[in-house]
Write a protein that holds these residues in place. Structure first.
Motif, PDB file in Angstrom:
ATOM      1  N   ARG A   1       8.586   9.718   2.317  1.00 43.62           N
ATOM      2  CA  ARG A   1       7.648   8.876   1.570  1.00 43.62           C
ATOM      3  C   ARG A   1       6.239   9.101   2.080  1.00 43.62           C
ATOM      4  NH1 ARG A   1      10.438   3.069   0.308  1.00 43.62           N
ATOM      5  NH2 ARG A   1      12.501   3.869  -0.196  1.00 43.62           N
ATOM      6  N   GLU A   2       5.363   9.201   1.137  1.00 44.62           N
ATOM      7  CA  GLU A   2       3.958   9.372   1.496  1.00 44.62           C
ATOM      8  C   GLU A   2       3.397   8.030   1.954  1.00 44.62           C
ATOM      9  OE1 GLU A   2       3.811  13.338   0.937  1.00 44.62           O
ATOM     10  OE2 GLU A   2       2.026  12.148   1.438  1.00 44.62           O
ATOM     11  N   ARG A   3       2.572   8.120   2.975  1.00 47.09           N
ATOM     12  CA  ARG A   3       1.932   6.896   3.450  1.00 47.09           C
ATOM     13  C   ARG A   3       0.452   6.949   3.088  1.00 47.09           C
ATOM     14  NH1 ARG A   3       4.897   3.836   6.862  1.00 47.09           N
ATOM     15  NH2 ARG A   3       3.038   2.853   7.687  1.00 47.09           N
ATOM     16  N   VAL A   4      -0.128   5.760   3.038  1.00 45.55           N
ATOM     17  CA  VAL A   4      -1.554   5.680   2.708  1.00 45.55           C
ATOM     18  C   VAL A   4      -2.357   6.337   3.825  1.00 45.55           C
ATOM     19  CG1 VAL A   4      -3.456   4.117   2.185  1.00 45.55           C
ATOM     20  CG2 VAL A   4      -1.135   3.489   1.531  1.00 45.55           C
ATOM     21  N   PRO A   5      -3.276   7.217   3.513  1.00 42.46           N
ATOM     22  CA  PRO A   5      -4.117   7.815   4.555  1.00 42.46           C
ATOM     23  C   PRO A   5      -4.859   6.739   5.339  1.00 42.46           C
ATOM     24  CG  PRO A   5      -4.422   8.953   2.477  1.00 42.46           C
ATOM     25  CD  PRO A   5      -3.575   7.768   2.178  1.00 42.46           C
TER      26      PRO A   5
ATOM     27  N   GLN B   1      -2.203  14.768  -3.848  1.00 43.54           N
ATOM     28  CA  GLN B   1      -2.786  13.800  -2.912  1.00 43.54           C
ATOM     29  C   GLN B   1      -4.060  13.189  -3.471  1.00 43.54           C
ATOM     30  OE1 GLN B   1      -2.647  12.415   0.184  1.00 43.54           O
ATOM     31  NE2 GLN B   1      -0.584  13.089   0.693  1.00 43.54           N
TER      32      GLN B   1
ATOM     33  N   PHE C   1       1.166   3.914  -2.996  1.00 42.90           N
ATOM     34  CA  PHE C   1       0.696   5.288  -2.766  1.00 42.90           C
ATOM     35  C   PHE C   1       1.817   6.288  -2.985  1.00 42.90           C
ATOM     36  CE2 PHE C   1      -2.576   8.090  -1.399  1.00 42.90           C
ATOM     37  CZ  PHE C   1      -1.930   9.151  -0.804  1.00 42.90           C
ATOM     38  N   ASP C   2       2.987   5.961  -2.466  1.00 39.95           N
ATOM     39  CA  ASP C   2       4.108   6.886  -2.636  1.00 39.95           C
ATOM     40  C   ASP C   2       4.488   7.021  -4.100  1.00 39.95           C
ATOM     41  OD1 ASP C   2       7.544   7.036  -2.361  1.00 39.95           O
ATOM     42  OD2 ASP C   2       6.256   8.552  -1.447  1.00 39.95           O
TER      43      ASP C   2
ATOM     44  N   TYR D   1       1.930   9.214  -5.719  1.00 45.11           N
ATOM     45  CA  TYR D   1       2.106  10.616  -5.344  1.00 45.11           C
ATOM     46  C   TYR D   1       3.340  11.225  -6.000  1.00 45.11           C
ATOM     47  CZ  TYR D   1       2.578  14.843  -2.575  1.00 45.11           C
ATOM     48  OH  TYR D   1       2.689  16.152  -2.200  1.00 45.11           O
TER      49      TYR D   1
ATOM     50  N   PHE E   1      -4.560   5.154  -6.433  1.00 44.34           N
ATOM     51  CA  PHE E   1      -4.410   4.065  -5.460  1.00 44.34           C
ATOM     52  C   PHE E   1      -5.654   3.167  -5.468  1.00 44.34           C
ATOM     53  CE2 PHE E   1      -2.764   2.208  -1.585  1.00 44.34           C
ATOM     54  CZ  PHE E   1      -3.895   1.855  -0.861  1.00 44.34           C
TER      55      PHE E   1
ATOM     56  N   LYS F   1      14.973   4.969  -5.528  1.00 43.82           N
ATOM     57  CA  LYS F   1      14.230   5.282  -4.314  1.00 43.82           C
ATOM     58  C   LYS F   1      13.767   4.005  -3.606  1.00 43.82           C
ATOM     59  CE  LYS F   1      10.722   8.370  -2.533  1.00 43.82           C
ATOM     60  NZ  LYS F   1       9.619   9.321  -2.808  1.00 43.82           N
TER      61      LYS F   1
ATOM     62  N   GLY G   1       0.814  -1.223   0.000  1.00 39.43           N
ATOM     63  CA  GLY G   1       0.000   0.000   0.000  1.00 39.43           C
ATOM     64  C   GLY G   1       0.837   1.259   0.000  1.00 39.43           C
ATOM     65  N   ASP G   2       1.806   1.327   0.913  1.00 37.71           N
ATOM     66  CA  ASP G   2       2.640   2.530   1.002  1.00 37.71           C
ATOM     67  C   ASP G   2       3.475   2.716  -0.254  1.00 37.71           C
ATOM     68  OD1 ASP G   2       3.208   1.964   4.549  1.00 37.71           O
ATOM     69  OD2 ASP G   2       1.701   3.186   3.509  1.00 37.71           O
TER      70      ASP G   2
END
Lengths: 207, 335
Positions: B58-62, A78, A68-69, A72, A85, A169, A64-65
């Motif tokens: 790093r962006e995390r999932v809300p 967002q 999502f990253d 983004y 996502f 990354k 998931g992260d």
């Protein structure tokens, strides 16, 4: 007349079989349907079954992260990242059993992500305004420019961005990236090199 | 020997950063970097960029999205709408009634595909069945246009009543050059026009030929080529009657001769120019015959610039003609 009778019988059956949200509305089928749609759209309730959520949970936990990253970083928004996502995980949910990759799961998930991102990235949902571009290039201090690396990064092409992100990354190997993007390893290395050289040129521009 | 040049370094910097070079190549690359400041700077820049990228937040999932990944996002267009609860328990006919554009077919793609395919088939069948009818209507329209386009045959009653004289007609005005070929030069026209031209037509000034004064008379000769002289004949009669020539005038019906039809008659002088124009127009409408036309016009007389299948010229004659009248000879030659 035959059609009206049929319609009225359907109305009677629909009242018995389908749950109604409000009882004060009209008895017409269209009215009841509109009502249910309105209620669904207003509430941000789950519109997938617990079974679906249970199926997606491990995927979200594992990737998931990352997904999502990646969304983004490419889309730079967002809102767009959330939509992308969701699209990725809906695709995962609706993929038939036989097409699901259990052995190379990460590659499969990233492949779906790239398929979702590429058209949107090429459409360039968010751009810097001309004044922002000028301000970005007017600074002569490379250290300050390096702080705005993300803005320079968004000048790159979609494939270059994806290659650099996946390789540098997230530390994913070239063989995996080849499977994800469908580009040969040699071409990937060239894309990465081109991207890095372009970034270097923007940040450390010769005086 | 240092094999690494700046060009090599430029191409293999990515491998150097990934530590993917062989030990020998790495030694040579390091040797090059010791001597080349620009390549060294480039390497440092690349390393700084990679370091910044890898350390970027790093962006995390809300959290809301993590709990319910497919939750409807406010403000977004809900393209996929869920089916109402209990939908699967309905009879198939009721399910079809409820399925409309709002309810997307994401769960019942085979239904959508089936219905759309059926619809496409219906459309194709309709097109295939309607096409012959449309084509027949189009063809009828074309036929009607063709009929309107074709020049109508002149069906004046006077044409039918005016007989076509065959052979030599004693009553009609005669001249030696009655059967002259088309386009011949009239050199001795004066010597030929000695015969009387017969009784003047009706509508003349009322004087008989005997009482008309002798004077220089004009003979207008028109030569027209056509594939079918009999088809042209009624049109010529129409032209003459339209320009004031009485339908009972002798010679207006024409005389059939070997090679065509000849008209020899007296017409008012004032109408000759108009008759000339009308004949030229008729000749331009008539398709020119394929054979080459020789001659056309005389040196002694006036002739005109006209279509290729039409020539005219004017002679002077000592023959006595009524005042105000001139003789015209129209020769319609048939190939």
């Amino acid at each position: 007349m035959g059609f009206k009778k049929k319609l009225s019988s359907l109305r009677a059956n629909s009242k018995n079989s389908l749950p109604t949200t409000k009882s004060s509305e009209s008895s017409s089928i269209l009215g009841a349907r509109k009502e249910r749609l309105t209620n669904v759209s207003k509430k941000s309730t789950s519109n997938c079954s617990p079974k679906d959520i249970a199926f997606l949970e491990p995927f979200i936990e594992r990737y998931g992260d990352l997904v999502f990253d990646l969304c983004y970083s490419i889309l730079w928004s967002q809102r767009s990242a959330q939509v992308a996502f969701q699209t990725v995980f809906k695709k995962i949910l609706h993929t038939p059993q036989k097409n699901r990759f259990t052995e190379f799961e990460r590659v499969w998930v990233l492949k779906l992500t790239v398929e979702v991102l590429l058209p949107q990235a090429q459409a360039a949902l968010k751009r810097l305004s001309p004044s922002e571009q000028v301000m970005l290039d007017s600074s002569s201090d490379p250290a300050r420019k390096l702080e705005s690396l993300s803005m320079y990064f968004h000048r790159l092409g979609a494939h270059e961005k994806l290659t650099i992100l996946l390789r540098d990354k997230y530390g994913i190997g070239y063989s995996e990236i080849t499977a994800v993007m469908g580009i040969p390893e040699g071409s990937l290395k060239i894309l990465r090199q081109q991207g890095l050289q372009a970034l270097e040129g923007w940040i450390w521009s010769p005086e | 020997m240092n094999e690494f040049t700046c060009f090599d370094w430029h191409n293999r910097i990515s491998e150097y950063l990934d530590s993917a070079l062989s030990p020998a190549s790495k030694r040579q690359a390091d040797l090059h970097l010791d001597h080349c400041q620009s390549c060294l700077n480039r390497l440092k820049h690349h390393q700084e960029i990679l370091k910044t990228l890898s350390h970027a937040p790093r962006e995390r999932v809300p959290a809301s999205l993590r709990q319910n990944p497919l939750a409807h996002l406010p403000g977004t267009i809900e393209k996929i709408t869920p089916l109402p609860t209990g939908f699967d328990r309905l009879h198939w006919s009721k399910r079809l009634l409820f399925l409309n554009k709002t309810y997307q077919w994401q769960n019942k793609w085979y239904l959508q595909a089936g219905i759309e395919g059926f619809g496409i088939m219906l459309v194709l069948l309709a097109v295939v069945s309607i096409f012959p009818k449309v084509r027949s209507i189009y063809e009828k329209n074309i036929e009607r246009r063709l009929e309107a386009f074709n020049l109508p045959e002149s069906d004046i009653s006077s044409v039918k009543s005016i007989p076509l004289v065959r052979g030599k007609d004693t009553t009609a005005p005669q001249s030696e050059d009655d059967f002259s070929s088309e386009g011949e030069h009239e050199e001795n026209s004066e010597a030929e026009e000695t015969d009387s031209v017969g009784s003047p037509p009706k509508g003349a000034t009322g004087r008989s030929s005997r009482s008309s004064r002798l004077g220089k008379a004009e003979i207008w000769r028109f030569n027209l080529r056509a594939d079918n002289a009999k088809e042209i004949r009624p049109k010529i009669i129409q032209i003459l009657t339209d320009h004031g020539v009485d339908s009972t005038t002798k010679g207006i019906g024409g005389r059939e001769a070997p090679g065509g039809i000849q008209f020899d008659l007296l017409v008012p002088s004032s109408k000759i120019d108009k008759i000339n124009e009308a004949l030229q127009k008729l000749a331009s409408l008539t398709p020119a015959p394929k054979t080459r036309i020789h001659g056309g016009g005389s040196g002694n007389s006036e002739s005109g610039n006209s279509p290729k299948n039409f020539t005219w010229f004017k002679n002077r004659s000592k023959a006595a003609l009524p005042n105000g009248f001139n003789r015209i000879v129209i020769w319609v030659s048939q190939l």
